[in-house]
Design an enzyme around this catalytic site. Structure first.
Site, short mmCIF file in Angstrom:
data_model
loop_
_atom_site.label_atom_id
_atom_site.label_comp_id
_atom_site.label_asym_id
_atom_site.label_seq_id
_atom_site.Cartn_x
_atom_site.Cartn_y
_atom_site.Cartn_z
N ARG A 54 70.61 8.42 -39.36
CA ARG A 54 70.46 8.95 -38.02
C ARG A 54 69.00 9.03 -37.63
NH1 ARG A 54 70.87 14.66 -36.07
NH2 ARG A 54 71.64 14.65 -33.95
N LYS A 85 72.41 16.84 -49.83
CA LYS A 85 73.11 15.89 -48.97
C LYS A 85 73.83 14.85 -49.82
CE LYS A 85 72.39 12.90 -44.94
NZ LYS A 85 71.46 12.56 -43.85
N ARG A 138 68.06 22.79 -38.82
CA ARG A 138 67.94 23.12 -40.23
C ARG A 138 67.99 24.62 -40.37
NH1 ARG A 138 62.51 24.41 -41.94
NH2 ARG A 138 60.98 24.09 -40.29
#
Length: 334
Positions: free
Chosen positions: A111, A180, A323
């Site tokens: 992204r 992640k 975040r």
């Protein structure tokens, strides 16, 4: 790559190659790809560990009837620039229902234009072409894809899987930190008959070599680091990237079919069961501006809801990135 393909397939099948069958320069090229080719004392070359290559027939053998019907073509490449790019540059009439996978990518993308590390034969890099009828909004589809991936992994026994809005699949550790595990990249192709043609790209970390890990600038997780738990007494299957790919498609395809007819509304109530940041303080960045607020989930269209200075605001995925205010929870840089 074409001259290396028969060597890779022979080595992956467990063969040992004589030094008359493989040149030292080819050994170097294979090692540069990330394959651990070792020399045996008898003068033969082989892999230090088994390698399962992605295979269309194997993936199809594990697909449900519904997924098999929806996926018209399955491509498995040894190396490609990007699976998303492959579909985005094809005629729109050929994209719908096409699943493209690669053992490695030379220009993998995430992204916001970030690069996606794609070492050979270690992870899953795949893209699916899908048609969304006109009248069905697009923005919520990345959330649907994320929930489908998380559901598929949970079904396979990976229990501690969650999401960060809008499209990061995370592993939640006991310490509260998140790594992640997978990312999702959606791109829009040219419309066909008023319908939207979209390409859904997924990068899923299965394992990561030391050389590849040094190039990743954020906390990450891999499936090989996790210990799956048996679900309802069902024995865990032997790990297979082909089976894993099929499991994701078996969960994703029915959700995409439902989305294509009903939109995001049926999925909105499910999001809270996955989001690891709800009710936490977060930083929200819009362009070069950053603000702080409390994450309050999503609305019926999949937009982010944030309480900022007592006012509730909504943002779409194209506008912002977020975040956690707690550094221990962050999975990516703004």
């Amino acid at each position: 790559m074409s001259e290396l393909e028969p060597l890779i397939r022979a080595l992956a099948s467990g063969e040992s190659l004589r030094n008359t069958e493989i040149a030292s320069a080819q050994v170097d090229e294979l090692q540069d790809l990330g394959l651990d080719v070792v020399a045996h004392t008898d003068g033969h070359y082989g892999l230090s560990a088994p390698l399962e290559l992605l295979a269309a027939a194997s993936i199809r053998n594990h697909l449900t009837a519904e997924a098999n019907k929806a996926i018209g073509d399955v491509e498995c490449h040894l190396q490609i620039d990007s699976t998303n790019t492959r579909l985005m540059t094809m005629p729109a009439s050929l994209v719908e229902g096409r699943l493209c996978l690669a053992e490695s990518q030379t220009a993998g993308r995430g992204r916001r234009g970030r690069s996606w590390q794609s070492p050979f034969g270690q992870n899953i890099y795949m893209s699916l072409g899908w048609r969304v009828p006109k009248g069905i909004a697009i923005p919520g589809i990345s959330l649907v894809v994320g929930m489908a991936i998380a559901n598929a992994l949970r079904t396979l026994g990976y229990r501690h899987i969650g999401l960060k809005w809008p499209n990061d699949v995370l592993v939640s550790s006991e310490s509260g930190s998140n790594g992640k595990l997978a990312g999702i990249l959606l791109e829009m192709g040219p419309p066909v008959g008023g319908d939207h043609i979209i390409v859904i790209g997924v990068g899923l970390n299965v394992e990561m070599s030391e050389s590849a890990s040094t190039l990743i600038d954020q906390p990450y997780a891999t499936l090989k680091e996790l210990t799956p738990e048996a679900v309802a007494g069902t024995p865990l299957p032997e790990f297979s990237r082909n089976l894993l790919t099929a499991a994701i498609m078996n969960t994703l395809i029915p959700d995409l079919v439902r989305y294509s007819s009903q939109g995001f509304a049926p999925f909105a109530p499910l999001w809270a069961g996955f989001d690891l940041y709800i009710d936490r303080q977060i930083f929200v960045r819009i362009a070069d501006q950053q603000t702080t607020g409390i994450h309050r989930g999503i609305d019926q269209e999949g937009q982010l809801i944030v309480d900022i200075d007592g006012l509730r605001r909504t943002f779409n995925a194209g506008e912002v990135s977020l975040r956690a205010a707690d550094p221990a929870l962050n999975t990516s840089r703004l």
